[in-house]
Design an enzyme around this catalytic site. Structure first.
Site, PDB file in Angstrom:
ATOM      1  N   HIS A   1       0.839  -1.205   0.000  1.00  0.00           N
ATOM      2  CA  HIS A   1       0.000   0.000   0.000  1.00  0.00           C
ATOM      3  C   HIS A   1       0.874   1.254   0.000  1.00  0.00           C
ATOM      4  CE1 HIS A   1      -3.497   2.515   1.394  1.00  0.00           C
ATOM      5  NE2 HIS A   1      -2.501   3.214   1.931  1.00  0.00           N
ATOM      6  N   GLU A   2       1.872   1.284   0.876  1.00  0.00           N
ATOM      7  CA  GLU A   2       2.745   2.462   0.969  1.00  0.00           C
ATOM      8  C   GLU A   2       3.626   2.606  -0.273  1.00  0.00           C
ATOM      9  OE1 GLU A   2       2.137   4.603   3.127  1.00  0.00           O
ATOM     10  OE2 GLU A   2       0.802   3.346   4.330  1.00  0.00           O
TER      11      GLU A   2
ATOM     12  N   HIS B   1       1.644   4.253  -2.918  1.00  0.00           N
ATOM     13  CA  HIS B   1       1.590   5.711  -2.777  1.00  0.00           C
ATOM     14  C   HIS B   1       2.786   6.360  -3.467  1.00  0.00           C
ATOM     15  CE1 HIS B   1      -1.907   6.481  -0.410  1.00  0.00           C
ATOM     16  NE2 HIS B   1      -1.514   5.801   0.648  1.00  0.00           N
TER      17      HIS B   1
ATOM     18  N   GLU C   1      -6.351   6.824  -0.945  1.00  0.00           N
ATOM     19  CA  GLU C   1      -6.256   5.644  -0.079  1.00  0.00           C
ATOM     20  C   GLU C   1      -6.905   4.436  -0.755  1.00  0.00           C
ATOM     21  OE1 GLU C   1      -4.534   5.228   2.716  1.00  0.00           O
ATOM     22  OE2 GLU C   1      -3.832   7.278   2.395  1.00  0.00           O
TER      23      GLU C   1
END
Length: 304
Positions: free
Chosen positions: A144-145, A148, A231
């Site tokens: 997930h990070e 980003h 998100e």
């Protein structure tokens, strides 16, 4: 379904960013009408201040964000082998350089990423996250990070924060100029050609004034809408990298079930965390929530 979600989130982001820039120019035009009775002057002012502030924000070092959140860099694999391997492998799958790795000594499970480009990326996790998650769950959070960073979300959020700040600066500047103008009788020196045009100008002035007063609130709501959308996109992109939505789902469930709040959180950094460090239990997103509800994120992941 996965790629449809990614494409839809990207389209939505483009609309939000375009709307944001238009909104800043509208605020500038309103200020031009209020202060100079000429919207063009306000447009130029907004464009100049906006470009300058965005440049300053984008050039700011990610080390500042890490310092604000008390993150300490992991300089070798021996210090945190599982974390290091996970970041390295996810970066390889994503096709980006391995980000710098940091740990925040906090018992609450959470993580965040920073860096305006993949070459300047950094990932930080809390000690609580390392202690609480299994390897495959950690992979979901790190993916997930990493997403980003790969999706340039940090650059987008930096621009959004800068635009909110610009609108606040413009609004404050307008209020000060109106105050000093009222003391010196600035607007009283403007004469209308007739009563009808004078009445129309008064209405335009009042509408512009109300718009400028409300602009910082509206801008903040737009910023948080962008944050929530990114998100969802990072969740979908993480599944694209891991091919395992269950890891991310279970990580979200564990983080949601953890009652510990982070001890020291920079207010300006709240939106960059994996989950809201304020531990909101809402099931529906509010206008001023930086993150979508975890239940909503899980539901979307389950439908992939």
């Amino acid at each position: 379904m996965l790629f449809e979600q990614i494409a839809a989130n990207k389209r939505k982001t483009i609309f939000i960013i375009l709307g944001f820039f238009i909104f800043v120019l509208m605020v500038g035009a309103a200020i031009g009408i209020i202060v100079w009775n000429n919207y063009l002057n306000g447009l130029i002012l907004a464009a100049v201040i906006g470009a300058f502030y965005i440049l300053i924000m984008v050039m700011s070092s990610s080390s500042v964000v890490m310092a604000m959140n008390h993150a300490k860099e992991v300089t070798s694999k021996d210090q945190a082998p599982v974390l290091w391997d996970t970041v390295e492998s996810m970066a390889m799958v994503a096709g980006i350089p391995m980000p710098k790795v940091y740990i925040v000594e906090d018992a609450s499970p959470n993580a965040f990423a920073t860096g305006i480009s993949p070459e300047k990326g950094a990932v930080a996790v809390t000690r609580g996250l390392l202690n609480k998650l299994e390897r495959y769950e950690l992979e979901g959070v790190i993916a997930h990070e990493i997403s980003h960073i790969r999706n340039y979300d940090i650059r987008l959020s930096t621009i959004a924060i800068a635009l909110v700040a610009v609108i606040a600066i413009l609004s404050d500047l307008a209020m000060r100029m109106i105050f000093w103008g009222s003391l010196t009788g600035g607007r009283n020196n403007r004469k209308s050609d007739n009563n009808n045009s004078g009445g129309a100008q008064a209405i335009i002035y009042i509408v512009a004034l109300i718009f400028v007063i409300l602009a910082p609130i509206i801008a903040t709501a737009i910023q948080f809408a962008l944050s929530r959308n990114r998100e969802y996109l990072a969740d979908a992109s993480a599944v694209e990298l891991t091919r395992n939505p269950d890891g991310l789902i279970q990580a979200l469930q564990k983080i949601s079930g953890d009652s510990k709040k982070m001890e020291e959180v920079s207010a300006s950094s709240e939106s960059i965390y994996f989950a809201s460090p304020l531990k909101s239990k809402k099931n529906k997103p509010g206008l001023f929530d930086s993150h979508p509800p975890i239940s909503s994120r899980i539901e979307r992941l389950e439908n992939m």
